[in-house]
Scaffold this active site. Structure first.
Site, PDB file in Angstrom:
ATOM      1  N   THR A   1       0.843  -1.117  -0.180  1.00 26.63           N
ATOM      2  CA  THR A   1      -0.149   0.128   0.062  1.00 26.63           C
ATOM      3  C   THR A   1       0.873   1.154   0.064  1.00 26.63           C
ATOM      4  OG1 THR A   1      -0.032  -0.105   2.533  1.00 26.63           O
ATOM      5  CG2 THR A   1      -1.805  -1.293   1.296  1.00 26.63           C
ATOM      6  N   ASP A   2       0.348   2.626   0.006  1.00 27.08           N
ATOM      7  CA  ASP A   2       1.167   3.759  -0.100  1.00 27.08           C
ATOM      8  C   ASP A   2       1.878   3.787   1.133  1.00 27.08           C
ATOM      9  OD1 ASP A   2      -0.148   4.223  -2.381  1.00 27.08           O
ATOM     10  OD2 ASP A   2      -1.381   5.653  -1.544  1.00 27.08           O
ATOM     11  N   CYS A   3       1.546   3.324   2.322  1.00 30.33           N
ATOM     12  CA  CYS A   3       2.344   3.476   3.401  1.00 30.33           C
ATOM     13  C   CYS A   3       3.100   2.472   3.799  1.00 30.33           C
ATOM     14  CB  CYS A   3       1.355   4.007   4.716  1.00 30.33           C
ATOM     15  SG  CYS A   3      -0.093   3.329   4.826  1.00 30.33           S
ATOM     16  N   TYR A   4       2.612   1.262   3.306  1.00 25.78           N
ATOM     17  CA  TYR A   4       3.327  -0.164   3.425  1.00 25.78           C
ATOM     18  C   TYR A   4       3.419  -0.686   2.341  1.00 25.78           C
ATOM     19  CZ  TYR A   4       2.411   0.021   8.580  1.00 25.78           C
ATOM     20  OH  TYR A   4       2.695   0.436   9.882  1.00 25.78           O
ATOM     21  N   PRO A   5       4.452  -0.162   1.391  1.00 26.57           N
ATOM     22  CA  PRO A   5       4.647  -0.875  -0.071  1.00 26.57           C
ATOM     23  C   PRO A   5       5.614  -2.003  -0.308  1.00 26.57           C
ATOM     24  CG  PRO A   5       6.517   0.947   0.610  1.00 26.57           C
ATOM     25  CD  PRO A   5       5.541   0.911   1.801  1.00 26.57           C
TER      26      PRO A   5
END
Ligand code: SF4
Ligand code: SF4
Lengths: 143, 376
Positions: free
Chosen positions: B129-133
């Protein structure tokens, strides 16, 4: 009188030879057959418990050897690793021969292979992997 | 005769506390009477060592670069639960490496290996995800490298339990109570009886939320009532439940525990679990507590249940009652026949834990903690 468990291997040539009755009648050894798989067209295996005076059993076993029967002692079927044993007593509770026993005072388990009839129930009942078949032990199946 | 928690704690600090094990308390009360035992003894120690399936560890591995939010994870191939915050994982004792059937290696073994200092292989996957790439990672770690490792056992220390037999099936049954031979040829039980923590405090007067305990060789706490806690179960006149009743939710820091008291087990035909060593110290606050802690195996009843049909079918039927005195003798009488007993819980282990806890209290290295709320 001693009792000893032996594993007898019959090569094809002696499957039809009446060695067991000779052991009983000829030598006077009490033979309790615990497990056997013998097929006249193949090799056979038999797990038996012999009872009689020690020399008589020794003579009987040499007679078997001379007639081509392979003899091994079931000591090699499994290994009790005492260091892994937690002394739950489950093996002693199920062992039909008294090879595994639990001391009524200390509740510690003890083992005396001489009475073992190789039923393998103890291997199954030990959750802790303290009793392992030789194959598993050698194969290191447990991490 | 009464004593308070504070008085007992002071005695522990001064080194003048009188502490004996639950077995010794049973003997003392039998020869001197409960009143005298109460006068002499401040604390009674208990213990149990047995497979406890509702156990597991909560791990926090620390973050990865780039950040990864675990959505699925396996530890040594054993599936862990990752539906928590980013790098938290819960590994249950009965989780199995081979999900297709009963396996030889599972959560309990990973926990034992961790606490023994072994290196564990983690495979983790995330969505990215954006914060957990991050999408995946496969690190190895040992216990000391983890940020947190907390033993978190939602149902331990069952207060009494069934005795399992096979009454109706002609085959050997492979159950979590071990192999059950046909024709009532054996009876399996799993309880430390007179040494068991909750059988020495059957009404939960001193064991409650916040009690400090011996857990897996280290220190832990009772954090709540356990799942399936059932304090209303039927009881004897002495207050002892006649079957499964109370349970405890236990928590403790895995760092500081020992593989001697946390053992992975594999139960053929059933699966895997974790054997946990637990010990509790019970303050003898008054004569009632002295009576409770002097309970003997013969006074603790146990229900015999068939595991071929009645248990799996939830029939609720009890074939008969026995007690731990008989069970521990190696033989019980069932339907007029002698039946051999098999113990799954280690009485030698329970005794060792009660002795160890006694020594710790005598040294002042274990202090009792008064519960902040009852568990009932
Ligand atoms: S069943 Fe295994 S752990 Fe239990 S006493 Fe026997 S050898 Fe030891
Ligand atoms: S195999 Fe195990 S249970 Fe069977 S007789 Fe030998 S020691 Fe006892």
């Amino acid at each position: 009188m001693v009792s000893r468990s032996v594993m007898l291997g019959f090569p094809r040539k002696c499957v039809s030879d009446p060695v067991i009755s000779d052991l009983v009648k000829g030598c006077g050894i009490e033979v309790n057959i615990l497990r056997a798989r013998i097929d006249p067209s193949e090799e056979g295996r038999m797990l038996a418990r012999l009872r009689g005076p020690e020399e008589v059993i020794e003579n009987g076993l040499s007679m078997l050897r001379e007639r081509g029967v392979e003899i091994s002692y079931p000591e090699s079927s499994f290994i009790w690793q005492e260091a892994r044993c937690v002394h739950c007593g489950a093996c002693a509770g199920i062992c039909p021969s008294g090879a595994f026993t639990i001391c009524p005072e200390t509740f510690m388990v003890g083992f005396d292979m001489s009475g073992c009839i190789l039923c393998d129930l103890c291997i199954e009942v030990c959750y802790y992997g303290a009793i392992q078949s030789v194959e598993d032990y050698i194969g290191g199946c447990r991490k | 005769m009464k004593r308070t928690w504070e008085e007992i704690d002071e005695k522990i600090q001064r080194g003048s506390v009188v502490v004996i094990t639950a077995e010794e308390m049973t003997d003392l009360a039998a020869c001197r009477g409960v009143r005298e035992a109460c006068r002499r003894v401040d604390v009674v120690t208990t213990g149990t060592f047995s497979p406890m399936c509702s156990s597991g560890v909560l791990l926090n591995t620390g973050h990865h670069t780039p950040r990864l939010n675990y959505r699925q994870a396996w530890l040594d191939g054993v599936p862990a639960y990752a539906g928590l915050a980013a790098v938290d994982l819960y590994l249950g004792a009965t989780s199995q490496r081979d999900e297709t059937g009963p396996s030889e290696y599972g959560g309990g073994h990973v926990i034992e290996k961790l606490v023994a200092g072994g290196s564990i292989h983690l495979r983790a996957e995330g969505h990215g995800t954006d914060c957990y790439p991050g999408r995946s990672a496969e690190p190895r770690f040992i216990l000391d490298e983890l940020k947190d490792a907390i033993l978190l056992n939602p149902r331990n220390c069952y207060q009494n339990y069934n005795v399992a037999v096979n009454a109706y099936s002609e085959k050997i049954l492979h159950t979590y109570m071990g192999p059950l031979l046909p024709d009532l040829r054996n009876a399996a039980y799993s309880c430390a009886g007179q040494l068991s923590p909750l059988l020495n405090d059957p009404e939960y007067r001193t064991i409650g939320i916040g009690s400090r305990i011996f857990l897996g060789g280290g220190e832990g706490y009772v954090t709540f009532r356990g799942t399936q806690h059932c304090p209303d179960a039927e009881r004897t006149r002495g207050g002892v439940p006649t079957g499964g009743a109370g349970t405890l939710f236990l928590t403790g820091d895995l760092k500081g525990m020992s593989p001697e008291y946390l053992r992975g087990v594999s139960i053929r035909g059933y699966g895997v679990s974790l054997a946990v060593g637990v010990g509790m110290a019970i303050p003898v606050l008054d004569e009632e507590m002295a009576r409770f802690t002097s309970v003997s195996d013969g006074e603790i009843p146990a229900p015999v249940v068939d595991y071929s049909a009645d248990y799996p079918g939830m029939s609720g039927r009890v074939l008969g009652m026995t007690d731990y005195g008989e069970l521990r003798s190696g033989e019980i009488i069932l339907r007029g026949r002698k039946v051999r007993t098999v113990s799954l819980s280690s009485y030698a282990g329970a005794r060792k834990i009660s002795e160890k806890l006694k020594a710790m209290i005598n040294r002042g290295s274990f202090r009792l903690a008064k519960p902040s709320a009852p568990i009932s």
